[in-house]
Scaffold this motif. Structure first.
Motif, short mmCIF file in Angstrom:
data_model
loop_
_atom_site.label_atom_id
_atom_site.label_comp_id
_atom_site.label_asym_id
_atom_site.label_seq_id
_atom_site.Cartn_x
_atom_site.Cartn_y
_atom_site.Cartn_z
N SER A 92 -19.76 -100.13 26.58
CA SER A 92 -20.13 -99.88 27.98
C SER A 92 -19.59 -100.95 28.93
O SER A 92 -19.51 -100.73 30.14
N ASP A 93 -19.21 -102.11 28.39
CA ASP A 93 -18.67 -103.17 29.23
C ASP A 93 -17.20 -102.95 29.58
O ASP A 93 -16.65 -103.68 30.42
N GLY A 94 -16.55 -101.99 28.94
CA GLY A 94 -15.15 -101.71 29.23
C GLY A 94 -14.24 -102.16 28.10
O GLY A 94 -14.62 -102.17 26.93
N ARG A 109 -10.77 -107.90 31.74
CA ARG A 109 -11.65 -106.79 31.37
C ARG A 109 -11.50 -105.66 32.37
O ARG A 109 -11.66 -105.85 33.58
N VAL A 110 -11.19 -104.47 31.86
CA VAL A 110 -11.02 -103.30 32.71
C VAL A 110 -12.18 -102.33 32.48
O VAL A 110 -12.71 -102.26 31.36
N PRO A 111 -12.61 -101.60 33.51
CA PRO A 111 -13.75 -100.69 33.35
C PRO A 111 -13.39 -99.51 32.46
O PRO A 111 -12.24 -99.07 32.40
N ARG A 112 -14.38 -98.99 31.76
CA ARG A 112 -14.15 -97.87 30.84
C ARG A 112 -13.78 -96.60 31.59
O ARG A 112 -13.03 -95.77 31.09
N PRO A 135 -9.61 -97.38 33.05
CA PRO A 135 -8.95 -98.53 32.41
C PRO A 135 -7.47 -98.60 32.75
O PRO A 135 -6.65 -97.85 32.22
N THR A 136 -7.11 -99.50 33.63
CA THR A 136 -5.71 -99.64 34.02
C THR A 136 -5.40 -101.06 34.47
O THR A 136 -6.26 -101.72 35.08
N ARG A 181 -10.62 -96.54 19.92
CA ARG A 181 -11.88 -96.58 20.66
C ARG A 181 -13.03 -96.43 19.67
O ARG A 181 -12.94 -95.69 18.69
N LYS A 182 -14.11 -97.15 19.91
CA LYS A 182 -15.18 -97.20 18.94
C LYS A 182 -15.93 -95.88 18.78
O LYS A 182 -16.58 -95.66 17.76
N GLU A 183 -15.83 -94.99 19.78
CA GLU A 183 -16.51 -93.71 19.62
C GLU A 183 -15.68 -92.70 18.84
O GLU A 183 -16.14 -91.61 18.50
N PHE A 184 -14.43 -93.05 18.52
CA PHE A 184 -13.55 -92.13 17.81
C PHE A 184 -13.96 -92.06 16.34
O PHE A 184 -14.05 -93.08 15.66
N VAL A 185 -14.23 -90.85 15.84
CA VAL A 185 -14.65 -90.67 14.45
C VAL A 185 -13.43 -90.70 13.54
O VAL A 185 -12.49 -89.93 13.72
N LEU A 186 -13.45 -91.60 12.57
CA LEU A 186 -12.35 -91.69 11.62
C LEU A 186 -12.55 -90.63 10.54
O LEU A 186 -13.25 -90.85 9.55
N ALA A 187 -11.94 -89.47 10.74
CA ALA A 187 -12.18 -88.33 9.86
C ALA A 187 -11.80 -88.61 8.41
O ALA A 187 -12.43 -88.08 7.49
#
Length: 231
Positions: free
Chosen positions: A69-71, A92-95, A98-99, A146-152
């Motif tokens: 959540s911090d970006g 640090r760039v916002p989520r 991000p640019t 990205r941490k929310e990406f599920v490693l299938a």
């Protein structure tokens, strides 16, 4: 220059931009670390390259760190081949957006790294003329680092860390452990996993697995042989 002097020098060059200098761990391999706002990202790398005292003429690498959540933390490591010191520059760039500005015009070697970071984290580099896929096929969806990406692959294939050395493939002993990068059952997919089916600490929404009933724990009756003899 010591890491402290390198960091202080870069902060002074960026004034009045608010930048903060610290020193990384690593003892003899510690580095000056300078945190800058996103709008000063390109200016920080340019100052580190062009200042006679810093003289960071070698671009080492560039990547990012997902801080949820911090970006995202953009990180670049620069090195001076003449002065024999380095500096880590972070922004640090916002989520949500991000640019940062591309630094390819400052360090041409950053082109590959920016393409990889764009592909893996979804961070845009304004001014980069060729942000096309580098490692993944064009039809790939999502950003794998990205941490929310599920490693299938970790869902479909047993994780080696779930076994003790010497434990056989068919052997029991320990219940399976959910590998890193795989959400708890019930947290993803369209059909939640029943309680206890996913291993230690699993169940719907990552709860404690249900204990099997007594009937389920009892050994099934042994079928009688057709000829009345013993099996």
């Amino acid at each position: 220059m010591t890491p402290e002097e390198v960091g202080q020098r870069l902060v002074a060059l960026l004034a009045p931009v608010e930048a903060t200098a610290t020193v990384s761990g690593g003892q003899a391999h510690s580095r000056a670390t300078v945190d800058v706002p996103p709008h000063a990202w390109r200016a920080a790398l340019l100052a580190a390259r062009d200042d006679a005292d810093l003289a960071c003429d070698y671009f080492d690498w560039l990547s990012a760190v997902d801080e949820l959540s911090d970006g995202f933390d953009m990180v670049a490591h620069l090195w001076s081949t003449a002065r024999r010191h380095g500096v880590l520059v972070r922004a640090r760039v916002p989520r949500e957006t991000p640019t940062v500005d591309s630094v390819v015009a400052v360090y041409p070697g950053a082109a590959w790294h920016e393409r990889e970071t764009y592909e893996m984290f979804g961070i845009d580099f304004a001014g980069h003329a060729d942000l096309r896929p580098l490692l993944l096929p064009p039809e790939f969806e999502g950003h794998p680092l990205r941490k929310e990406f599920v490693l299938a692959s970790r869902v479909a294939k047993p994780w080696p860390g779930a076994k003790e050395p010497g434990e056989s493939e068919a052997g029991g002993g320990r219940r399976p452990i959910r590998p890193p990068g795989v959400p708890a059952p019930g947290e993803w997919g369209v059909v939640p996993t029943p309680a206890g089916a996913g291993g230690v600490g699993e169940g719907p929404r990552g709860g404690t697995p249900a204990r099997p009933t007594r009937a389920a724990r009892e050994r099934p009756a042994r079928p009688a042989s057709d000829d009345g003899g013993t099996a």
